[in-house]
Scaffold this active site. Structure first.
Site, mmCIF file in Angstrom:
data_model
loop_
_atom_site.group_PDB
_atom_site.id
_atom_site.type_symbol
_atom_site.label_atom_id
_atom_site.label_comp_id
_atom_site.label_asym_id
_atom_site.label_seq_id
_atom_site.Cartn_x
_atom_site.Cartn_y
_atom_site.Cartn_z
ATOM 1 N N HIS A 1 36.992 36.444 50.311
ATOM 2 C CA HIS A 1 38.292 37.111 50.308
ATOM 3 C C HIS A 1 38.220 38.466 51.002
ATOM 4 O O HIS A 1 37.141 38.997 51.259
ATOM 5 C CB HIS A 1 38.797 37.304 48.876
ATOM 6 C CG HIS A 1 39.316 36.057 48.244
ATOM 7 N ND1 HIS A 1 38.486 35.101 47.695
ATOM 8 C CD2 HIS A 1 40.582 35.595 48.070
ATOM 9 C CE1 HIS A 1 39.218 34.108 47.214
ATOM 10 N NE2 HIS A 1 40.492 34.385 47.436
ATOM 11 N N LYS B 1 40.552 42.714 47.150
ATOM 12 C CA LYS B 1 40.759 41.861 45.976
ATOM 13 C C LYS B 1 40.095 42.485 44.753
ATOM 14 O O LYS B 1 38.942 42.919 44.811
ATOM 15 C CB LYS B 1 40.192 40.469 46.235
ATOM 16 C CG LYS B 1 40.492 39.472 45.119
ATOM 17 C CD LYS B 1 40.134 38.063 45.541
ATOM 18 C CE LYS B 1 40.386 37.064 44.416
ATOM 19 N NZ LYS B 1 41.794 37.063 43.967
#
Length: 245
Positions: A132, A136
């Protein structure tokens, strides 16, 4: 249907605002972000909220909307089983509102979890790599944790992953989620990606999903918005809304 968005000025939230405004059968009623009063939702007669905010505020958001009889479609991360149980208790006490919490709204991601569960019992080894963007807040991702849980359920009664590692640096073999090693990568330039790697004698299988931008979540979110009034209590994942039998 009147739809509000919590986290409306965030990257995913802004995408959801645009999606609701573009949908002919939906009306964008309110956009709420940090510093705004949640009463904007009741004042605008919002019927369903989409929540893409932050783990630190999502529980307060849910308590407010449930108490006010507003349905909620939640894509915010960081839901532990304790939090899910708390939300379930709230909706049982206030049956006028339904809540759907999903670790991932991308249809391809949901299908990849389904395929991984189907494949799990046929392979000796399985590991998950989730990748990601560096902003995040949680690791491993909710999608990876959910995938690991589904795989572990499918592998009940089977031997654990073979692994002869006896020495190594802490964390080198990833996090243990229900007996499944999960590795988290945070890298600039990424959005949301996951690989499930299976191995057995003479072969491997890789199931990979890539969200190339945040619009990948739109079809699943709008499906949940349109279906939520027909659901009861708390629903986890959008699988019940799809024909995966």
């Amino acid at each position: 249907m009147r739809v509000g968005v919590l986290g409306a000025r965030g990257k995913v939230g802004a995408t959801m605002v645009a999606a609701v405004e573009a949908a002919e059968d939906l009306t964008f009623s309110a956009g709420v972000d940090a510093g705004d009063d949640l009463s904007l939702l009741t004042e605008s007669k919002t019927e369903v909220v989409i929540d893409f905010t932050h783990p630190d505020v999502v529980m307060d958001n849910l308590k407010f909307v449930i108490d006010n009889g507003i349905h909620a479609v939640v894509g915010t991360t960081g839901f532990t089983w304790e939090r899910i149980e708390q939300v379930e208790a709230w909706v049982k006490a206030k049956p006028g509102a339904s809540v759907l919490i999903a670790p991932n709204f991308a249809i391809g991601a949901v299908l990849s979890m389904h395929f991984a569960k189907q494949a799990a019992k046929y392979f000796e080894s399985v590991e998950i790599i989730e990748l990601h963007h560096p902003h995040k807040a949680d690791a491993p991702s909710g999608t990876a944790a959910r995938t690991a849980k589904l795989i572990a359920e499918a592998r009940k009664g089977l031997p654990p992953n073979p692994d002869a590692t006896s020495t190594g640096l802490d964390g080198a073999r990833g996090a243990d989620v229900d007996g499944i090693p999960v590795h988290s990568v945070r890298l600039a330039g990424l959005v949301a990606h996951q690989e499930v790697l299976f191995g057995t004698q003479g072969e491997t299988l890789t199931i990979r999903h890539d969200s190339l931008d945040r619009t990948s979540f739109v079809p699943g979110v709008l499906l949940a918005v349109r279906k939520i009034s027909g659901l009861q209590g708390l629903t986890v994942g959008i699988e019940p809304l799809l024909d995966l039998s």
